[in-house]
Design an enzyme around this catalytic site. Structure first.
Site, PDB file in Angstrom:
ATOM      1  N   ASN A  44       0.838  -1.202   0.000  1.00 51.74           N
ATOM      2  CA  ASN A  44       0.000   0.000   0.000  1.00 51.74           C
ATOM      3  C   ASN A  44       0.871   1.250   0.000  1.00 51.74           C
ATOM      4  O   ASN A  44       1.954   1.284   0.591  1.00 51.74           O
ATOM      5  CB  ASN A  44      -1.038   0.001   1.131  1.00 51.74           C
ATOM      6  N   GLU A  46       0.244   5.216   0.625  1.00 46.66           N
ATOM      7  CA  GLU A  46      -0.714   6.251   1.032  1.00 46.66           C
ATOM      8  C   GLU A  46      -0.280   7.625   0.528  1.00 46.66           C
ATOM      9  O   GLU A  46       0.795   7.786  -0.052  1.00 46.66           O
ATOM     10  CB  GLU A  46      -0.869   6.220   2.555  1.00 46.66           C
ATOM     11  N   CYS A  55      -4.061   0.667  -2.570  1.00 44.98           N
ATOM     12  CA  CYS A  55      -3.983  -0.585  -1.814  1.00 44.98           C
ATOM     13  C   CYS A  55      -2.875  -1.472  -2.381  1.00 44.98           C
ATOM     14  O   CYS A  55      -2.501  -1.356  -3.559  1.00 44.98           O
ATOM     15  CB  CYS A  55      -5.299  -1.346  -1.906  1.00 44.98           C
ATOM     16  N   GLU A  57      -3.054  -4.583  -3.163  1.00 44.13           N
ATOM     17  CA  GLU A  57      -3.532  -5.435  -4.254  1.00 44.13           C
ATOM     18  C   GLU A  57      -3.482  -4.684  -5.580  1.00 44.13           C
ATOM     19  O   GLU A  57      -3.136  -5.263  -6.617  1.00 44.13           O
ATOM     20  CB  GLU A  57      -4.971  -5.891  -3.986  1.00 44.13           C
ATOM     21  N   CYS A  88     -10.018  -5.312   0.538  1.00 47.69           N
ATOM     22  CA  CYS A  88     -11.159  -4.403   0.692  1.00 47.69           C
ATOM     23  C   CYS A  88     -12.131  -4.623  -0.471  1.00 47.69           C
ATOM     24  O   CYS A  88     -11.800  -5.299  -1.462  1.00 47.69           O
ATOM     25  CB  CYS A  88     -10.682  -2.953   0.742  1.00 47.69           C
ATOM     26  N   CYS A  91     -10.794  -3.751  -3.877  1.00 45.13           N
ATOM     27  CA  CYS A  91      -9.751  -4.667  -4.358  1.00 45.13           C
ATOM     28  C   CYS A  91     -10.331  -6.025  -4.745  1.00 45.13           C
ATOM     29  O   CYS A  91      -9.784  -6.700  -5.620  1.00 45.13           O
ATOM     30  CB  CYS A  91      -8.641  -4.807  -3.322  1.00 45.13           C
TER      31      CYS A  91
HETATM   32  N1  THU Z   1      -5.310  -1.616   2.493  1.00 41.89           N
HETATM   33  C1  THU Z   1      -4.754  -2.369   1.493  1.00 41.89           C
HETATM   34  O1  THU Z   1      -3.648  -2.087   1.021  1.00 41.89           O
HETATM   35  N2  THU Z   1      -5.457  -3.434   1.031  1.00 41.89           N
HETATM   36  C2  THU Z   1      -6.668  -3.805   1.514  1.00 41.89           C
HETATM   37  O2  THU Z   1      -7.340  -4.615   0.901  1.00 41.89           O
HETATM   38  C3  THU Z   1      -7.147  -3.233   2.780  1.00 41.89           C
HETATM   39  C4  THU Z   1      -6.612  -1.873   3.063  1.00 41.89           C
HETATM   40  C5  THU Z   1      -4.569  -0.444   2.964  1.00 41.89           C
HETATM   41  C6  THU Z   1      -5.155   0.857   2.506  1.00 41.89           C
HETATM   42  C7  THU Z   1      -4.633   1.810   3.550  1.00 41.89           C
HETATM   43  O3  THU Z   1      -3.326   2.241   3.153  1.00 41.89           O
HETATM   44  C8  THU Z   1      -4.500   0.950   4.801  1.00 41.89           C
HETATM   45  O4  THU Z   1      -4.555  -0.390   4.359  1.00 41.89           O
HETATM   46  C9  THU Z   1      -5.595   1.184   5.820  1.00 41.89           C
HETATM   47  O5  THU Z   1      -6.838   1.080   5.249  1.00 41.89           O
END
Ligand code: THU
Length: 136
Positions: A44, A46, A55, A57, A88, A91
């Site tokens: 991930n 941000e 994310c 994925e 999520c 994703c």
């Molecule tokens: N996150 C992912 O990278 N993949 C997911 O499927 C769930 C959430 C990340 C997004 C964000 O940077 C952090 O987790 C908190 O939500």
């Protein structure tokens, strides 16, 4: 966990170690086995403008496409904590684009606990996908 998952876990953990998540501090790594036999990983990433974050994925899928992979055969996600970190909603749809329903998805918490072994069909039932738009 079989050998493929163990390999994917190694790569996803490595990706998690590279995650850029200064805001949530929730680190995620994802690894894909593609139809070309290669593996692709992502973390991930941000952003100070929160909604722009990516994310893990999504990053792994981008790596797969750039590497020449066309279809997802297996996926594994690993994230902070001791609960299996599941993709999520967004994703699940992203994975669905490149995966058949039976594609196994393994979800892991980096601090331990039992992994969750699931599939795209279970994570995203009755999904909308490419076949609605493309004639195959
Ligand atoms: N996150 C992912 O990278 N993949 C997911 O499927 C769930 C959430 C990340 C997004 C964000 O940077 C952090 O987790 C908190 O939500």
């Amino acid at each position: 966990m079989d050998e493929i998952d163990q390999q994917l876990l190694k790569e996803a953990k490595n990706a998690l170690g590279l995650a850029y998540a200064p805001y949530s501090k929730f680190l995620v790594g994802a690894a894909i086995l593609s139809d070309d036999g290669k593996t692709y990983a992502g973390c991930n990433v941000e952003n100070a403008a929160y909604p722009l974050g990516n994310c893990a994925e999504a990053s792994a899928i981008s790596a797969m496409i750039m590497g020449g992979g066309k279809h997802i055969v297996r996926v594994l996600t690993v994230g902070s904590g001791n609960r299996p970190v599941t993709p999520c909603g967004g994703c699940r749809q992203r994975i669905r684009e490149f995966a058949t329903f039976d594609v196994p998805v393994t979800c892991v918490g980096i601090d331990g606990g039992e992994p969750l072994f699931t599939s795209i069909e279970k994570l995203l039932p009755h999904s909308f996908g490419p076949q609605f738009l493309l004639s195959e």
